[in-house]
Design a protein around this motif. Structure first.
Motif, mmCIF file in Angstrom:
data_model
loop_
_atom_site.group_PDB
_atom_site.id
_atom_site.type_symbol
_atom_site.label_atom_id
_atom_site.label_comp_id
_atom_site.label_asym_id
_atom_site.label_seq_id
_atom_site.Cartn_x
_atom_site.Cartn_y
_atom_site.Cartn_z
ATOM 1 N N LEU A 110 0.716 -1.192 0.084
ATOM 2 C CA LEU A 110 0.141 -0.250 -0.097
ATOM 3 C C LEU A 110 0.701 1.417 0.022
ATOM 4 O O LEU A 110 0.557 1.994 -0.647
ATOM 5 N N LYS A 111 1.993 1.223 0.903
ATOM 6 C CA LYS A 111 2.881 2.292 0.682
ATOM 7 C C LYS A 111 3.814 2.431 -0.358
ATOM 8 O O LYS A 111 4.785 3.418 -0.356
ATOM 9 N N ASN A 112 3.806 1.540 -1.338
ATOM 10 C CA ASN A 112 4.697 1.395 -2.474
ATOM 11 C C ASN A 112 6.167 1.299 -1.981
ATOM 12 O O ASN A 112 6.961 1.994 -2.469
ATOM 13 N N LYS A 113 6.493 0.397 -1.044
ATOM 14 C CA LYS A 113 7.678 0.138 -0.344
ATOM 15 C C LYS A 113 8.320 -0.949 -1.079
ATOM 16 O O LYS A 113 9.617 -1.123 -0.818
ATOM 17 N N ILE A 114 7.532 -1.818 -1.692
ATOM 18 C CA ILE A 114 8.151 -2.984 -2.265
ATOM 19 C C ILE A 114 8.316 -2.729 -3.964
ATOM 20 O O ILE A 114 7.427 -2.360 -4.892
ATOM 21 N N LYS A 115 9.645 -2.742 -4.350
ATOM 22 C CA LYS A 115 10.223 -2.601 -5.767
ATOM 23 C C LYS A 115 9.537 -3.880 -6.391
ATOM 24 O O LYS A 115 9.420 -5.026 -6.053
ATOM 25 N N THR A 116 9.412 -3.828 -7.872
ATOM 26 C CA THR A 116 9.489 -4.823 -8.812
ATOM 27 C C THR A 116 10.299 -5.984 -8.646
ATOM 28 O O THR A 116 11.384 -5.677 -8.496
ATOM 29 N N ASN A 117 9.880 -6.995 -8.078
ATOM 30 C CA ASN A 117 10.739 -8.446 -7.656
ATOM 31 C C ASN A 117 9.766 -9.513 -8.348
ATOM 32 O O ASN A 117 8.572 -9.608 -8.423
ATOM 33 N N PRO A 118 10.235 -10.831 -8.255
ATOM 34 C CA PRO A 118 9.628 -11.926 -8.532
ATOM 35 C C PRO A 118 9.188 -12.725 -7.485
ATOM 36 O O PRO A 118 8.601 -13.752 -7.296
ATOM 37 N N TYR A 119 9.397 -11.996 -6.008
ATOM 38 C CA TYR A 119 9.163 -12.826 -4.735
ATOM 39 C C TYR A 119 7.770 -12.133 -4.019
ATOM 40 O O TYR A 119 6.899 -13.179 -3.601
ATOM 41 N N TYR A 120 7.687 -11.096 -3.929
ATOM 42 C CA TYR A 120 6.596 -10.331 -3.149
ATOM 43 C C TYR A 120 5.706 -9.409 -4.075
ATOM 44 O O TYR A 120 6.371 -8.389 -4.545
ATOM 45 N N GLY A 121 4.624 -9.519 -4.399
ATOM 46 C CA GLY A 121 3.604 -8.507 -4.938
ATOM 47 C C GLY A 121 2.813 -9.156 -5.843
ATOM 48 O O GLY A 121 3.030 -10.560 -5.852
ATOM 49 N N PHE A 122 2.083 -8.748 -6.716
ATOM 50 C CA PHE A 122 1.222 -9.010 -7.641
ATOM 51 C C PHE A 122 1.689 -8.593 -9.068
ATOM 52 O O PHE A 122 1.918 -7.421 -9.312
ATOM 53 N N ARG A 123 2.034 -9.780 -10.046
ATOM 54 C CA ARG A 123 2.585 -9.678 -11.107
ATOM 55 C C ARG A 123 1.709 -10.157 -12.245
ATOM 56 O O ARG A 123 1.876 -10.883 -13.193
ATOM 57 N N PHE A 124 0.246 -9.520 -12.401
ATOM 58 C CA PHE A 124 -0.553 -9.677 -13.287
ATOM 59 C C PHE A 124 -0.174 -9.014 -14.571
ATOM 60 O O PHE A 124 0.019 -7.507 -14.475
ATOM 61 N N GLY A 125 -0.550 -9.231 -15.526
ATOM 62 C CA GLY A 125 -0.527 -8.332 -16.859
ATOM 63 C C GLY A 125 0.770 -7.579 -17.142
ATOM 64 O O GLY A 125 2.242 -7.886 -16.812
ATOM 65 N N LYS A 126 0.625 -6.278 -17.149
ATOM 66 C CA LYS A 126 1.752 -5.286 -17.542
ATOM 67 C C LYS A 126 2.569 -4.945 -16.391
ATOM 68 O O LYS A 126 3.728 -4.382 -16.330
ATOM 69 N N ALA A 127 2.126 -5.143 -14.986
ATOM 70 C CA ALA A 127 2.705 -4.780 -13.769
ATOM 71 C C ALA A 127 4.062 -5.604 -13.601
ATOM 72 O O ALA A 127 4.896 -4.878 -12.876
ATOM 73 N N SER A 128 4.298 -6.604 -14.334
ATOM 74 C CA SER A 128 5.549 -7.437 -14.099
ATOM 75 C C SER A 128 6.583 -6.675 -15.107
ATOM 76 O O SER A 128 7.724 -6.706 -15.022
ATOM 77 N N ASN A 129 6.086 -5.817 -16.098
ATOM 78 C CA ASN A 129 7.045 -5.018 -17.036
ATOM 79 C C ASN A 129 7.444 -3.842 -16.900
ATOM 80 O O ASN A 129 8.374 -3.297 -17.210
ATOM 81 N N ASN A 130 6.642 -3.192 -16.291
ATOM 82 C CA ASN A 130 6.493 -1.498 -15.969
ATOM 83 C C ASN A 130 6.422 -1.123 -14.638
ATOM 84 O O ASN A 130 5.367 -1.721 -13.789
ATOM 85 N N ASP A 131 7.336 -0.396 -14.087
ATOM 86 C CA ASP A 131 7.462 -0.348 -12.824
ATOM 87 C C ASP A 131 6.261 0.612 -12.144
ATOM 88 O O ASP A 131 5.809 0.398 -11.115
ATOM 89 N N ASN A 132 5.792 1.757 -13.047
ATOM 90 C CA ASN A 132 4.691 2.504 -12.558
ATOM 91 C C ASN A 132 3.481 1.552 -12.354
ATOM 92 O O ASN A 132 2.694 1.586 -11.681
ATOM 93 N N ASP A 133 3.107 0.520 -13.410
ATOM 94 C CA ASP A 133 2.047 -0.298 -13.388
ATOM 95 C C ASP A 133 2.147 -1.261 -12.355
ATOM 96 O O ASP A 133 1.145 -1.567 -11.586
ATOM 97 N N TRP A 134 3.251 -1.638 -11.695
ATOM 98 C CA TRP A 134 3.609 -2.421 -10.548
ATOM 99 C C TRP A 134 3.088 -1.851 -9.381
ATOM 100 O O TRP A 134 2.418 -2.331 -8.644
ATOM 101 N N TYR A 135 3.623 -0.599 -9.112
ATOM 102 C CA TYR A 135 3.072 0.278 -7.924
ATOM 103 C C TYR A 135 1.611 0.589 -7.884
ATOM 104 O O TYR A 135 1.021 0.391 -6.863
#
Length: 113
Positions: A27-52
């Motif tokens: 929620l606080k955008n503390k987790i950077k793009t990574n393969p372990y923690y967070g949701f990686r659906f669709g474009k979120a795995s390719n784009n940092d802005n979409d990730w957050y």
């Protein structure tokens, strides 16, 4: 048998609080793009802005639906008495149902990114 009466409510309470604590960094955008923690659906795995954006939305969904589970836990602990056999099925399905709604909301939101 007395302790088993409250066990599912206590477990739901623990699960709900744990998932809320796990959602706060997202929620606080503390987790950077990574393969372990967070949701990686669709474009979120390719784009940092979409990730957050996606993980912020996912965290809100997890907090909302964990709150529903916590309320249900208190209902079970405080108000429900003896349970019939079919009630055990309801107790197993409740967290699956609650978090399935959250995951579907997150998935369909990722498709709109």
């Amino acid at each position: 048998m007395y302790i088993l009466k409250y066990l599912s409510g206590v477990l739901y309470l623990i699960i709900g609080v744990l998932i809320i604590f796990l959602a706060i960094p997202l929620l606080k955008n503390k987790i950077k793009t990574n393969p372990y923690y967070g949701f990686r659906f669709g474009k979120a795995s390719n784009n940092d802005n979409d990730w957050y954006v996606l993980n912020n939305y996912a965290a809100k969904q997890l907090i909302i639906w964990s709150s529903v589970l916590i309320v249900w836990a208190f209902v079970e602990i405080l108000f429900l008495g003896e349970r019939s056999d079919y009630w055990y099925f309801v107790e197993i399905v409740t967290p699956i149902f609650v978090y399935s709604i959250a995951m579907l909301n997150i998935y369909f939101y990722s498709k709109r990114l």
